[in-house]
Write a protein that holds these residues in place. Sequence first.
Motif, PDB file in Angstrom:
ATOM      1  N   SER A   1      17.399  20.386  11.694  1.00  0.00           N
ATOM      2  CA  SER A   1      16.706  19.223  12.216  1.00  0.00           C
ATOM      3  C   SER A   1      15.407  19.663  12.850  1.00  0.00           C
ATOM      4  O   SER A   1      15.369  20.585  13.679  1.00  0.00           O
ATOM      5  CB  SER A   1      17.589  18.525  13.232  1.00  0.00           C
ATOM      6  N   ALA A   2      14.343  19.028  12.473  1.00  0.00           N
ATOM      7  CA  ALA A   2      13.029  19.419  12.969  1.00  0.00           C
ATOM      8  C   ALA A   2      12.927  19.187  14.480  1.00  0.00           C
ATOM      9  O   ALA A   2      12.293  19.949  15.197  1.00  0.00           O
ATOM     10  CB  ALA A   2      11.962  18.614  12.237  1.00  0.00           C
ATOM     11  N   ARG A   3      13.613  18.146  14.933  1.00  0.00           N
ATOM     12  CA  ARG A   3      13.535  17.830  16.364  1.00  0.00           C
ATOM     13  C   ARG A   3      14.102  18.970  17.204  1.00  0.00           C
ATOM     14  O   ARG A   3      13.538  19.383  18.197  1.00  0.00           O
ATOM     15  CB  ARG A   3      14.306  16.538  16.626  1.00  0.00           C
TER      16      ARG A   3
ATOM     17  N   LYS B   1      11.847  21.783  17.404  1.00  0.00           N
ATOM     18  CA  LYS B   1      10.698  21.603  18.292  1.00  0.00           C
ATOM     19  C   LYS B   1      11.099  21.569  19.752  1.00  0.00           C
ATOM     20  O   LYS B   1      10.292  21.817  20.645  1.00  0.00           O
ATOM     21  CB  LYS B   1       9.978  20.304  17.901  1.00  0.00           C
TER      22      LYS B   1
END
Lengths: 325, 436
Positions: free
Chosen positions: B401-403, B406
């Motif tokens: 998951s990119a979230r 980040k």
Amino acid sequence: MAAVYKSLSKSAKKVEDTENDNNTTTTNGGFRKNKQRVLILSSRGVTYRHRHLLNDLAAMLPHGRKDVKFDSKSKLYQLNELAELYNCNNVMFFEARKGKDLYMWFSKVPNGPTVKFHAQNLHTMEELHFTGNCLKGSRPLLSFDLAFEQEPHYRVIKEVFLQMFGVPQGARKSKPFIDHVMSFSIADGKIWVRNYEIREVEKAKGEKDSEGNDIVPESDKSSSKKRKGAPNAELKDTDVSLVEIGPRFVLTPIIIQEGAFGGPIIYENKRFISPNQVRSELRKAKATRHNTRVEQVKERLGKLETLTAQAKKEKDVLDTRELFA
Amino acid sequence: MPRQSTRTKKPATKALEAEKIEKIVEEKPQKEQKKRGRKPKQVVEETPVEDKMDVEEEQKAEETTTQTKADEKPEQQEEAGSDSEEGSDDEEDNDLDLDALDESDSDSEFERDLNEKQSAAGIQANKYQKAAEESSDEEEDEDEIDIDELDVDGEEGEEVKAISRARQTINNKQGLLTALKRFALDTTDKVPFAFHQSIVAKKVTEESIPSIDDDLARELAFMNQALEAARVGRALLRKEGVPFTRPTDYFAETLRSDETMEKVKAKLIEEATAKKASAEARKQRDLKKFGKQVQVAKQQERAKQKRDTLEKINLLKKKRKDGGGPTGANEAEDLFDVAVDNELKGGPGGNNSKKRGRDGKEGGGPNAKRQRKDAKFGFGGKKKYAKSNDALSSGDVSGFSARKMKSGGPAGGKPKKFKPAPRPGKARRKAGAGKR
């Protein structure tokens, strides 16, 4: 056997003729005797299939005269003399082009008309493994589609077929029984030719013998008279079925000329496309793929050229970049 | 030009030729011509064979036929006229018409060419037509018809200039009918049927063909046509007393030689045998498949038996444990054996199952230890690389998951809400230890 039969039937016929005088007068005086002789020959350059078809047709026509290949394709009027030489009043000429296309010329010799066909879908008797068979030289029944009566050019064609494929009565090598049908049908603007054997389907076995005995030795009046009553009863009991013999072919009429291998064209089929044209269309269609690719390449190169040219273009002295560099 | 010889035939041929020649002219739109870079004159191309165009063509044909007819006429008429000067009764009306025709003659070069060609063709035709004799009044009739048409058409002659070349679609109905009349046999009811033996079907065959590409339907239609003809023909011939059916004892040469028929027969037989063989093979295959099923069923049955015996043994063992007290090991074992024997004899297995029951390895499957080990460590198969990534696992990015990436949290985990209590420092640990 055949000779014996012939003599018997001849005598029978005589008897019959004397029996009904009205008929004889019409037969002898009312119309002229049907005398047909067909010269069957091909041009040079026929394929084996064309040749076999020609042989098949020649075998079916006892009034036909097969000749050697004709040398010329342009001077067809020479065929008239040739036919005269052989005492033929019909010419069936197979013209092969390019070793693959077959054109059939049907001509009534001294004074026309001539019909030119393009023959397609040729299947000879041998390659079609049909079970039908018939006597060699028996007279065929000719079955024509109703469409043959509807257009004048079809009527002409029908008459030509009638005289070429119909074995004239009493032709020299013809057999006395009728055991096959040639059928000519028009579909899709083409004439489809088929040949079938007539097979009698019996319902009871006893019938056949009585019929056989009845028909063959017809030497005296009484039997012939008896027979006349008989057929109706027989018709009810026996039926006919057809078994194909072959050959098969399809003819597309191209032109009809008024004379024999000459004269004005009185009919031209505008629906006919020459096979050459068909082939070239196909080739062209195939070529388009390549052509588009080539065009694309050309376009790309052109673009590149213009771009480079633009880049190379000399710089303008008054260009802002030049001025404020 | 051999006038003398051709003179008598002229009127007939001319009439035939010119009667209904349809010229079909296709006028391409100007735009298209420009695109092709040709001169924007009216160019007439060969009409491609397309039915769509027919309507259009016919409309134009009506206009053009009249024109072309008008052009063709004069030259021929002139010839005819010069012929007629020599004097013959037939030609007189030609002479009269000529005057009218000369007026309608136009003098563009193209037209001349066309006319010359036409007349040349006419002359050639005449050579072959010498023998064809027509009744004189017939000719006259045709001539008159021509002339009438010409008089009307002559006025439109000027427009023809636009036409440079045209493909002709010729359907000279009058000519065809005349030609037909000239050579046709009499096939009316007046002559006996045996004379021509031709039958025209009652219906148009094409109507009963749904699609020309449907071989079966097409051939059936042809055959039906022929069959009808055969029936009618037979009836007619019988009525006339013409022998029709070949008697069984009549032997003669046939159209197809015995050799070919033999071949056909051989082919048929071959086909039949091939069919038979394939059927046989299929049967065999089915049997084989069925045999396999039988085998499987047998194996299952055996396995079931095995299970049953094992269960029974276990049951016995349990009974032993519960009921029998410790009465000496040897005795107990003997008794057990007997009991087992009895039990097995009573069961459906009979001899076989008893044998198996005793034979631990075969009967009860692997022993308990082995079973345990199998359960623990797995049994069989390759274990190497079992946990390494493969295409599927590496392609699976569902855990990514990119979230999360980040958020800066620890890789792989979501931002932990309930962190386990951090490890206390050394002092505190020691203190804790001290407490304990």
